[in-house]
Design a protein around this motif. Structure first.
Motif, PDB file in Angstrom:
ATOM      1  N   HIS A 165      -3.743  32.259 -34.205  1.00 13.82           N
ATOM      2  CA  HIS A 165      -4.066  33.687 -34.220  1.00 13.82           C
ATOM      3  C   HIS A 165      -3.823  34.305 -32.843  1.00 13.82           C
ATOM      4  CE1 HIS A 165      -7.757  32.021 -32.624  1.00 13.82           C
ATOM      5  NE2 HIS A 165      -8.051  31.481 -33.781  1.00 13.82           N
ATOM      6  N   LEU A 166      -2.853  33.759 -32.102  1.00 18.14           N
ATOM      7  CA  LEU A 166      -2.456  34.212 -30.774  1.00 18.14           C
ATOM      8  C   LEU A 166      -3.644  34.153 -29.810  1.00 18.14           C
ATOM      9  CD1 LEU A 166      -0.207  37.326 -31.586  1.00 18.14           C
ATOM     10  CD2 LEU A 166       0.462  34.922 -31.413  1.00 18.14           C
ATOM     11  N   VAL A 167      -3.367  34.402 -28.541  1.00 17.18           N
ATOM     12  CA  VAL A 167      -4.444  34.563 -27.568  1.00 17.18           C
ATOM     13  C   VAL A 167      -5.105  35.906 -27.881  1.00 17.18           C
ATOM     14  CG1 VAL A 167      -5.015  34.737 -25.126  1.00 17.18           C
ATOM     15  CG2 VAL A 167      -3.134  33.259 -25.865  1.00 17.18           C
ATOM     16  N   PRO A 168      -6.443  35.959 -27.939  1.00 14.92           N
ATOM     17  CA  PRO A 168      -7.101  37.215 -28.328  1.00 14.92           C
ATOM     18  C   PRO A 168      -6.701  38.400 -27.447  1.00 14.92           C
ATOM     19  CG  PRO A 168      -8.682  35.417 -28.339  1.00 14.92           C
ATOM     20  CD  PRO A 168      -7.418  34.871 -27.731  1.00 14.92           C
ATOM     21  N   HIS A 169      -6.463  39.547 -28.089  1.00  8.85           N
ATOM     22  CA  HIS A 169      -6.212  40.815 -27.402  1.00  8.85           C
ATOM     23  C   HIS A 169      -7.496  41.640 -27.400  1.00  8.85           C
ATOM     24  CE1 HIS A 169      -1.628  40.908 -27.277  1.00  8.85           C
ATOM     25  NE2 HIS A 169      -1.902  39.793 -27.935  1.00  8.85           N
ATOM     26  N   MET A 196       6.329  35.280 -35.308  1.00 13.05           N
ATOM     27  CA  MET A 196       5.960  35.629 -33.940  1.00 13.05           C
ATOM     28  C   MET A 196       5.142  34.496 -33.312  1.00 13.05           C
ATOM     29  SD  MET A 196       3.171  38.671 -34.794  1.00 13.05           S
ATOM     30  CE  MET A 196       2.644  38.829 -33.101  1.00 13.05           C
ATOM     31  N   PRO A 197       5.695  33.269 -33.298  1.00 11.87           N
ATOM     32  CA  PRO A 197       4.934  32.139 -32.754  1.00 11.87           C
ATOM     33  C   PRO A 197       4.635  32.271 -31.266  1.00 11.87           C
ATOM     34  CG  PRO A 197       7.212  31.508 -33.122  1.00 11.87           C
ATOM     35  CD  PRO A 197       7.039  32.855 -33.747  1.00 11.87           C
ATOM     36  N   VAL A 204      -4.707  38.014 -34.540  1.00 11.48           N
ATOM     37  CA  VAL A 204      -3.581  38.190 -35.453  1.00 11.48           C
ATOM     38  C   VAL A 204      -3.357  36.891 -36.225  1.00 11.48           C
ATOM     39  CG1 VAL A 204      -1.145  38.792 -35.654  1.00 11.48           C
ATOM     40  CG2 VAL A 204      -2.541  39.837 -33.865  1.00 11.48           C
ATOM     41  N   ASP A 205      -3.337  36.978 -37.540  1.00 15.77           N
ATOM     42  CA  ASP A 205      -3.225  35.795 -38.396  1.00 15.77           C
ATOM     43  C   ASP A 205      -1.767  35.344 -38.526  1.00 15.77           C
ATOM     44  OD1 ASP A 205      -3.755  33.747 -40.129  1.00 15.77           O
ATOM     45  OD2 ASP A 205      -4.228  35.015 -41.851  1.00 15.77           O
ATOM     46  N   VAL A 206      -1.207  34.867 -37.429  1.00 18.42           N
ATOM     47  CA  VAL A 206       0.188  34.407 -37.434  1.00 18.42           C
ATOM     48  C   VAL A 206       0.369  33.258 -38.421  1.00 18.42           C
ATOM     49  CG1 VAL A 206       2.006  33.400 -36.015  1.00 18.42           C
ATOM     50  CG2 VAL A 206       0.523  35.153 -35.055  1.00 18.42           C
TER      51      VAL A 206
END
Length: 517
Positions: free
Chosen positions: A386-390, A443-444, A412-414
């Motif tokens: 879920h990416l690094v949190p924004h 979008m890895p 983000v649920d990549v």
């Protein structure tokens, strides 16, 4: 009148209980206000599951986190026909969970600046405050400075091309170590190998060769691995200590002490790398024959000490290694579970490179199937699910009218997007051939200005490692099991729940080449 010890203890416990109740009551009130603000007065209401006072939705989160969040989005977010967003609350902090590719693209294009921040979580501050990395630094002048330094001195196309020989050398060292392990394994030609350990040592030494022009001793590799994994565990998106101040105040599990020790170890490790480089080159009148990142930055430090202090240099030295090592491990696991794909990739390498020499990084351009194997691995097991949190640094409106308040954390649920059955045919199947033509949303490495700047280095590093492994060795599951356990562990970078241990055997046609290593 004499007061008994028992009375003192009871009074103390009563004060603690009342203080905790007051804090929780205030936080509950604040949480309701923040939840209302997160939806906004002028925006459409974002779907949200029922929550509890104080803890919000933390009680709904299970391990592994990315699957738990995806299940919540599927149940409460309206499915594919819904908005593609879900509002959660981790303690008092509102969290926007994005599960739609269209909304994710909007977030990191139209609202890229507004969502470029990083949450100011207590554990992350304690861990990286004196030495923030590009990934953890908040959006602003320091982040721009760190990113420019890393790009110019390590990650631009020119520097990557110039350091290709170093990655080739480290791949040869890895292959040589594996070959000697097989040769010395009780008279057998095969040996049991931990893929993650081999991959991690290779990746660490690739980075060290670029950063400092030297290899890292094996004991230091293990220490660095332990330190990095502990840091990723502490920097997760749902660390309850970050969202429940009462727990943080009472410090259950002595997390503060552990984080302080880890931060000091991280600081000392990075500083030792810098100081050892200084000592090695103290008497050199001219720059070393091979340029290194530390060498470049120390020369810049002489001209501009305030812009290139040791904190900045340490930040570059401590660049992440866990993601590339995990990708190598996941790729090998997928290949072992799909022997036809493994054989096809090995055959491509043999036809392009042959058996009279070892693969070089420059050969990767002529190995399109190997590249597809890597891309398919990143689709199924992205670097960070879920990416690094924004974090939203200002109010904005997304997805046709959903208001997102300043201070909202964005995940983000990549992982689910890259397995969407509406986008990908047989999405859970490992099929590198799907990348022969166009492909769906991926979008890895993230998107927008906070996209990982190390994408080029990661693809080269993973490509060289897998290329060497497939060219030089045969691989089998230990115990002749049919399948590798593909269970996903918890953490920012989604490790394998069961580390991959395999049987490694040199290929007969590569023995003469391996003997020269």
């Amino acid at each position: 009148m004499e007061i008994s010890q028992a009375s003192v203890v009871m009074a103390y416990l009563l004060v603690v209980v009342l203080s905790t109740w007051l804090i929780l009551h205030l936080l509950s009130y604040q949480a309701r206000a923040l939840s209302k603000d997160a939806n906004g007065d002028d925006g459409r209401r974002i779907p949200s599951p029922p929550s509890l006072p104080v803890v919000g939705h933390l009680h709904l989160l299970k391990k592994p986190l990315h699957r738990s969040l995806a299940a919540l989005a599927a149940r409460y977010g309206g499915g594919r026909d819904g908005a593609g967003v879900l509002l959660l609350r981790f303690g008092a902090r509102p969290v926007l969970f994005v599960s739609s590719p269209a909304v994710a693209e909007e977030c990191f294009t139209v609202h890229d600046v507004a969502l470029a921040g990083r949450p100011g979580l207590a554990s992350r501050r304690m861990l990286t405050e004196d030495c923030p990395t590009i990934a953890t630094a908040d959006y602003g002048p320091r982040w721009r400075h760190l990113r420019r330094i890393a790009t110019v001195h390590a990650l631009c196309a020119h520097r990557l091309a110039a350091t290709a020989t170093a990655r080739d050398a480290e791949a040869r060292a890895m292959a040589g170590k594996l070959w000697r392990l097989c040769r010395d394994h009780h008279g057998s030609s095969a040996a049991t190998v931990s893929v993650r350990s081999a991959a991690y040592e290779f990746v660490v030494n690739v980075i060290m060769s670029m950063v400092a022009g030297t290899r890292m001793p094996e004991d230091d590799v293990l220490r660095f691995k332990t330190m990095t994994e502990a840091g990723f565990a502490a920097a997760g998106a749902a660390n309850r200590h970050d969202f429940l101040p009462a727990i943080r105040l009472l410090d259950f599990g002595r997390l503060k002490r552990r984080l302080a020790a880890l931060a000091k170890e991280r600081h000392d490790f990075g500083q030792r790398v810098v100081d050892e480089y200084r000592r090695r080159h103290h008497d050199d009148a001219s720059p070393p024959a091979t340029r290194t990142v530390i060498g470049d930055l120390l020369r810049q430090q002489e001209r501009s000490p305030e812009s290139y202090d040791d904190d900045v240099i340490r930040s570059v030295c401590l660049a992440g290694t866990d993601t590339s090592a995990s990708t190598i491990e996941w790729a090998m696991a997928l290949l072992l579970n799909n022997p036809d794909v493994l054989e096809k990739a090995a055959t491509e390498i043999e036809s392009v490179v042959g058996a009279s020499r070892l693969l070089r990084e420059s050969d990767l351009a002529g190995l399109p199937y190997l590249r597809r194997v890597i891309m398919e691995t990143l689709r199924l097991y992205p670097l960070a699910p879920h990416l690094v949190p924004h974090e939203a640094s200002r109010d904005c409106v997304i997805a046709g009218g959903h208001a997102v308040a300043r201070g909202t954390m964005v995940l983000v649920d990549v992982y689910s997007m890259q397995r969407d059955p509406y986008t990908w045919e047989e999405p859970d199947e490992f099929r590198p051939e799907r990348f022969e033509g166009g492909y769906g949303f991926m979008m890895p490495f993230g998107m927008g200005r906070r996209k990982c700047p190390g994408e080029g280095l990661a693809l080269r590093t993973v490509g060289v490692a897998l290329g060497f492994m497939l060219q030089c060795f045969k691989w089998e599951v230990v115990g002749k099991k049919e399948k590798v356990n593909m269970s996903e562990g918890s953490g920012l970078t989604m490790p394998m729940a069961v580390p991959l241990t395999v049987m490694c055997q040199p290929r007969a046609n590569m023995e003469s080449v391996l003997m020269t290593l």
